[in-house]
Design a protein around this motif. Structure first.
Motif, PDB file in Angstrom:
ATOM      1  N   HIS A  29      18.307  33.660  26.159  1.00  0.00           N
ATOM      2  CA  HIS A  29      16.855  33.715  26.038  1.00  0.00           C
ATOM      3  C   HIS A  29      16.284  34.741  27.017  1.00  0.00           C
ATOM      4  CE1 HIS A  29      16.705  30.299  23.333  1.00  0.00           C
ATOM      5  NE2 HIS A  29      17.466  29.618  24.162  1.00  0.00           N
ATOM      6  N   GLU A  30      15.169  35.321  26.610  1.00  0.00           N
ATOM      7  CA  GLU A  30      14.528  36.346  27.425  1.00  0.00           C
ATOM      8  C   GLU A  30      13.980  35.765  28.715  1.00  0.00           C
ATOM      9  OE1 GLU A  30      10.688  39.407  27.237  1.00  0.00           O
ATOM     10  OE2 GLU A  30      11.070  37.985  25.607  1.00  0.00           O
ATOM     11  N   ALA A  31      14.285  36.399  29.830  1.00  0.00           N
ATOM     12  CA  ALA A  31      13.732  35.996  31.123  1.00  0.00           C
ATOM     13  C   ALA A  31      12.336  36.581  31.267  1.00  0.00           C
ATOM     14  CB  ALA A  31      14.625  36.482  32.256  1.00  0.00           C
ATOM     15  N   ILE A  32      11.400  35.743  31.699  1.00  0.00           N
ATOM     16  CA  ILE A  32      10.009  36.157  31.848  1.00  0.00           C
ATOM     17  C   ILE A  32       9.465  35.647  33.170  1.00  0.00           C
ATOM     18  CG2 ILE A  32       9.560  36.198  29.350  1.00  0.00           C
ATOM     19  CD1 ILE A  32       8.251  33.435  29.689  1.00  0.00           C
ATOM     20  N   GLY A  33       8.296  36.136  33.536  1.00  0.00           N
ATOM     21  CA  GLY A  33       7.566  35.580  34.665  1.00  0.00           C
ATOM     22  C   GLY A  33       8.315  35.641  35.986  1.00  0.00           C
ATOM     23  N   ARG A  34       7.907  34.753  36.882  1.00  0.00           N
ATOM     24  CA  ARG A  34       8.525  34.692  38.201  1.00  0.00           C
ATOM     25  C   ARG A  34       8.195  33.357  38.860  1.00  0.00           C
ATOM     26  NH1 ARG A  34       4.801  38.549  42.169  1.00  0.00           N
ATOM     27  NH2 ARG A  34       2.793  37.548  41.694  1.00  0.00           N
ATOM     28  N   ARG A  54      11.821  32.304  27.868  1.00  0.00           N
ATOM     29  CA  ARG A  54      11.036  32.026  26.661  1.00  0.00           C
ATOM     30  C   ARG A  54      12.008  31.565  25.569  1.00  0.00           C
ATOM     31  NH1 ARG A  54       6.749  36.005  25.644  1.00  0.00           N
ATOM     32  NH2 ARG A  54       8.421  37.507  25.960  1.00  0.00           N
ATOM     33  N   ILE A  55      11.721  30.382  24.972  1.00  0.00           N
ATOM     34  CA  ILE A  55      12.645  29.823  23.987  1.00  0.00           C
ATOM     35  C   ILE A  55      12.054  29.741  22.586  1.00  0.00           C
ATOM     36  CG2 ILE A  55      13.933  28.507  25.721  1.00  0.00           C
ATOM     37  CD1 ILE A  55      12.396  26.008  24.744  1.00  0.00           C
ATOM     38  N   ALA A  56      10.732  29.821  22.456  1.00  0.00           N
ATOM     39  CA  ALA A  56      10.083  29.770  21.139  1.00  0.00           C
ATOM     40  C   ALA A  56       8.737  30.463  21.248  1.00  0.00           C
ATOM     41  CB  ALA A  56       9.907  28.330  20.665  1.00  0.00           C
ATOM     42  N   GLU A  57       8.285  31.063  20.148  1.00  0.00           N
ATOM     43  CA  GLU A  57       7.013  31.787  20.200  1.00  0.00           C
ATOM     44  C   GLU A  57       6.386  31.855  18.811  1.00  0.00           C
ATOM     45  OE1 GLU A  57       7.562  35.899  21.340  1.00  0.00           O
ATOM     46  OE2 GLU A  57       9.613  35.857  20.594  1.00  0.00           O
ATOM     47  N   GLY A  58       5.130  32.369  18.781  1.00  0.00           N
ATOM     48  CA  GLY A  58       4.435  32.544  17.517  1.00  0.00           C
ATOM     49  C   GLY A  58       3.397  31.475  17.224  1.00  0.00           C
ATOM     50  N   PHE A  59       2.809  30.881  18.265  1.00  0.00           N
ATOM     51  CA  PHE A  59       1.842  29.796  18.101  1.00  0.00           C
ATOM     52  C   PHE A  59       0.448  30.258  18.542  1.00  0.00           C
ATOM     53  CE2 PHE A  59       5.982  28.318  19.690  1.00  0.00           C
ATOM     54  CZ  PHE A  59       6.482  27.808  18.498  1.00  0.00           C
ATOM     55  N   ALA A  60      -0.581  29.586  18.051  1.00  0.00           N
ATOM     56  CA  ALA A  60      -1.946  29.929  18.448  1.00  0.00           C
ATOM     57  C   ALA A  60      -2.250  29.399  19.846  1.00  0.00           C
ATOM     58  CB  ALA A  60      -2.943  29.383  17.427  1.00  0.00           C
ATOM     59  N   TRP A  61      -1.905  28.145  20.104  1.00  0.00           N
ATOM     60  CA  TRP A  61      -2.074  27.533  21.433  1.00  0.00           C
ATOM     61  C   TRP A  61      -1.122  26.346  21.520  1.00  0.00           C
ATOM     62  CZ3 TRP A  61      -3.609  28.722  26.061  1.00  0.00           C
ATOM     63  CH2 TRP A  61      -3.876  27.716  27.012  1.00  0.00           C
ATOM     64  N   ALA A  62       0.007  26.552  22.171  1.00  0.00           N
ATOM     65  CA  ALA A  62       1.033  25.515  22.287  1.00  0.00           C
ATOM     66  C   ALA A  62       0.613  24.488  23.332  1.00  0.00           C
ATOM     67  CB  ALA A  62       2.366  26.138  22.646  1.00  0.00           C
ATOM     68  N   PHE A 302       4.971  28.036  42.915  1.00  0.00           N
ATOM     69  CA  PHE A 302       4.215  28.432  41.734  1.00  0.00           C
ATOM     70  C   PHE A 302       5.173  29.015  40.706  1.00  0.00           C
ATOM     71  CE2 PHE A 302       0.707  30.887  39.595  1.00  0.00           C
ATOM     72  CZ  PHE A 302      -0.179  29.829  39.447  1.00  0.00           C
ATOM     73  N   ILE A 303       4.997  28.617  39.442  1.00  0.00           N
ATOM     74  CA  ILE A 303       5.806  29.126  38.340  1.00  0.00           C
ATOM     75  C   ILE A 303       4.892  29.912  37.414  1.00  0.00           C
ATOM     76  CG2 ILE A 303       7.328  28.536  36.420  1.00  0.00           C
ATOM     77  CD1 ILE A 303       7.881  25.865  37.872  1.00  0.00           C
ATOM     78  N   GLU A 304       5.229  31.170  37.182  1.00  0.00           N
ATOM     79  CA  GLU A 304       4.440  32.021  36.296  1.00  0.00           C
ATOM     80  C   GLU A 304       5.257  32.391  35.064  1.00  0.00           C
ATOM     81  OE1 GLU A 304       1.981  35.151  38.328  1.00  0.00           O
ATOM     82  OE2 GLU A 304       3.209  34.521  40.050  1.00  0.00           O
ATOM     83  N   THR A 305       4.587  32.410  33.915  1.00  0.00           N
ATOM     84  CA  THR A 305       5.234  32.811  32.663  1.00  0.00           C
ATOM     85  C   THR A 305       4.691  34.138  32.139  1.00  0.00           C
ATOM     86  OG1 THR A 305       3.616  31.699  31.261  1.00  0.00           O
ATOM     87  CG2 THR A 305       5.500  30.382  32.022  1.00  0.00           C
ATOM     88  N   GLY A 306       3.627  34.644  32.778  1.00  0.00           N
ATOM     89  CA  GLY A 306       2.958  35.835  32.284  1.00  0.00           C
ATOM     90  C   GLY A 306       1.818  35.509  31.332  1.00  0.00           C
ATOM     91  N   ALA A 307       1.560  34.221  31.115  1.00  0.00           N
ATOM     92  CA  ALA A 307       0.470  33.773  30.240  1.00  0.00           C
ATOM     93  C   ALA A 307      -0.033  32.437  30.762  1.00  0.00           C
ATOM     94  CB  ALA A 307       0.947  33.656  28.800  1.00  0.00           C
ATOM     95  N   ARG A 308      -1.137  31.953  30.187  1.00  0.00           N
ATOM     96  CA  ARG A 308      -1.691  30.665  30.607  1.00  0.00           C
ATOM     97  C   ARG A 308      -0.735  29.527  30.242  1.00  0.00           C
ATOM     98  NH1 ARG A 308      -7.934  30.201  28.835  1.00  0.00           N
ATOM     99  NH2 ARG A 308      -7.553  28.131  29.710  1.00  0.00           N
ATOM    100  N   VAL A 309      -0.498  28.644  31.172  1.00  0.00           N
ATOM    101  CA  VAL A 309       0.347  27.476  30.946  1.00  0.00           C
ATOM    102  C   VAL A 309      -0.554  26.288  30.638  1.00  0.00           C
ATOM    103  CG1 VAL A 309       2.023  25.894  31.958  1.00  0.00           C
ATOM    104  CG2 VAL A 309       2.171  28.337  32.445  1.00  0.00           C
ATOM    105  N   SER A 310      -0.332  25.659  29.495  1.00  0.00           N
ATOM    106  CA  SER A 310      -1.184  24.535  29.096  1.00  0.00           C
ATOM    107  C   SER A 310      -0.643  23.191  29.553  1.00  0.00           C
ATOM    108  CB  SER A 310      -1.351  24.522  27.574  1.00  0.00           C
ATOM    109  OG  SER A 310      -0.108  24.285  26.938  1.00  0.00           O
TER     110      SER A 310
END
Length: 340
Positions: A29-34, A54-62, A302-310
């Motif tokens: 899986h692709e490594a992202i964030g920090r 990142r293990i899955a993608e393509g959603f409007a708001w997970a 702190f865990i960052e993914t490069g996007a908002r974590v819900s």
């Protein structure tokens, strides 16, 4: 016991254990964030070289991740009104559609799908159904939903957002108006407050707190004596801790932590979903990512993914799963979730 029979028993036990264990995900899986450490105590929670994947993608708001004991993850795409299933062996598939509102009149709805989830001892799933505006029980085998609570004091709930079950059967949930078009100004909104509630096993609903503007994620401490609630209000981005009595009423409450500095620094997002590890650490969606705090609200990392974590949830496989805007990520932890 003869050697042949003993060998047969060992082989049978090995097959059974293998069937119950989660499959090992060997895909790259692709490594992202920090990951950032703020305190030496963080080293006992996450390794310094840990990968965020990142293990899955393509959603409007997970949203609403939940690890099931059979070795798979459930999560919701709330605007897409779809619940998904992800497993290391099979990847992502649609589990339930619609996950929330099943009617055709969606004019007044902003988010028609289900949101937060929690598992019950018998394997059924508690569901905060934002679109249908109720708390329900979902049977994963039949996909049948049973309404547990839809009203408080004769008025419809706003749009339940998150849910957590205590071991005695009491269920705590939040009810902001995010699922309604216009949010607080929606003509469909009947409740005068955006509440934190308790649903008792007898079906009665009790207001715990009606003072928060946008109550969101909920979690319980390992001893179940403290209820944690995130407030997704950009003007008051806090987490509150409620000390509970045996019944589940709040004896008192305090502000556990505040994210105002993160918003002031330009980070996107607000306090949202959260999870608690078995040793009492909080993993809380925050502006910019996921904060890891101790039980006193001290920031450890702190865990960052490069996007908002819900939201986030612990798996039985040593992973913490994070729903992050349009995708789902995971990170390996040294701590484990609370088994209830």
């Amino acid at each position: 016991m003869n050697t042949t029979f003993r060998t047969l028993l060992l082989a049978t036990a090995l097959v059974a254990a293998t069937a119950c264990a989660p499959a090992i995900d060997t895909r790259n899986h692709e490594a992202i964030g920090r990951v950032s450490s703020y305190d030496p105590a963080f080293d006992a929670i996450l390794a310094s070289n840990v990968r965020v994947e990142r293990i899955a993608e393509g959603f409007a708001w997970a949203e609403g991740p939940l690890w099931m004991r059979d070795g798979y993850l459930l999560f919701n795409d709330v605007p897409g009104n779809t619940m998904y299933r992800w497993s290391p062996r099979e990847g992502t598939s649609v589990f339930l559609k619609p996950s929330g509102y099943a009617g055709s009149d969606v004019e007044g709805l902003r988010e028609a799908g289900a949101n937060g989830l929690d598992v019950e001892p018998q394997g059924t799933v508690l569901l905060a159904d934002s679109g249908t505006r109720l708390i329900a029980r979902l049977d994963p085998a039949t996909k049948r939903k049973t309404t547990l609570a839809a009203m408080y004091q004769g008025k419809r709930l706003n749009s339940p957002n998150d849910v957590i079950r205590r071991s005695d059967g009491a269920v705590f949930f939040t009810d902001p108006p995010y699922g309604l078009k216009g949010i607080n100004e929606s003509p469909l909104k009947e409740q005068p407050v955006n509440g934190v509630y308790r649903l008792d096993p007898d079906g009665s609903v009790h207001l715990i707190d009606g003072e928060l503007r946008f109550p969101n994620g909920v979690a319980l401490s390992p001893d179940e004596r403290t209820l944690y609630v995130a407030n997704s209000d950009p003007k008051r981005p806090i987490w509150k801790a409620y000390r509970l009595d045996a019944r589940g009423d709040a004896l008192d409450s305090r502000v556990l932590a505040d994210a105002s500095d993160l918003i002031a620094a330009g980070a996107s997002g607000a306090p949202d979903g959260l999870a608690v590890s078995s040793d009492g650490h909080l993993f809380a969606s925050a502006p910019g990512g996921l904060l890891v705090m101790d039980a006193n609200g001290k920031r450890l990392g702190f865990i960052e993914t490069g996007a908002r974590v819900s939201n986030c949830a612990f798996g039985d496989d040593g992973m913490l799963y994070l729903t992050s805007h349009t995708f789902v990520a995971r990170v390996q932890t040294k701590v484990r979730g609370i088994g209830r």
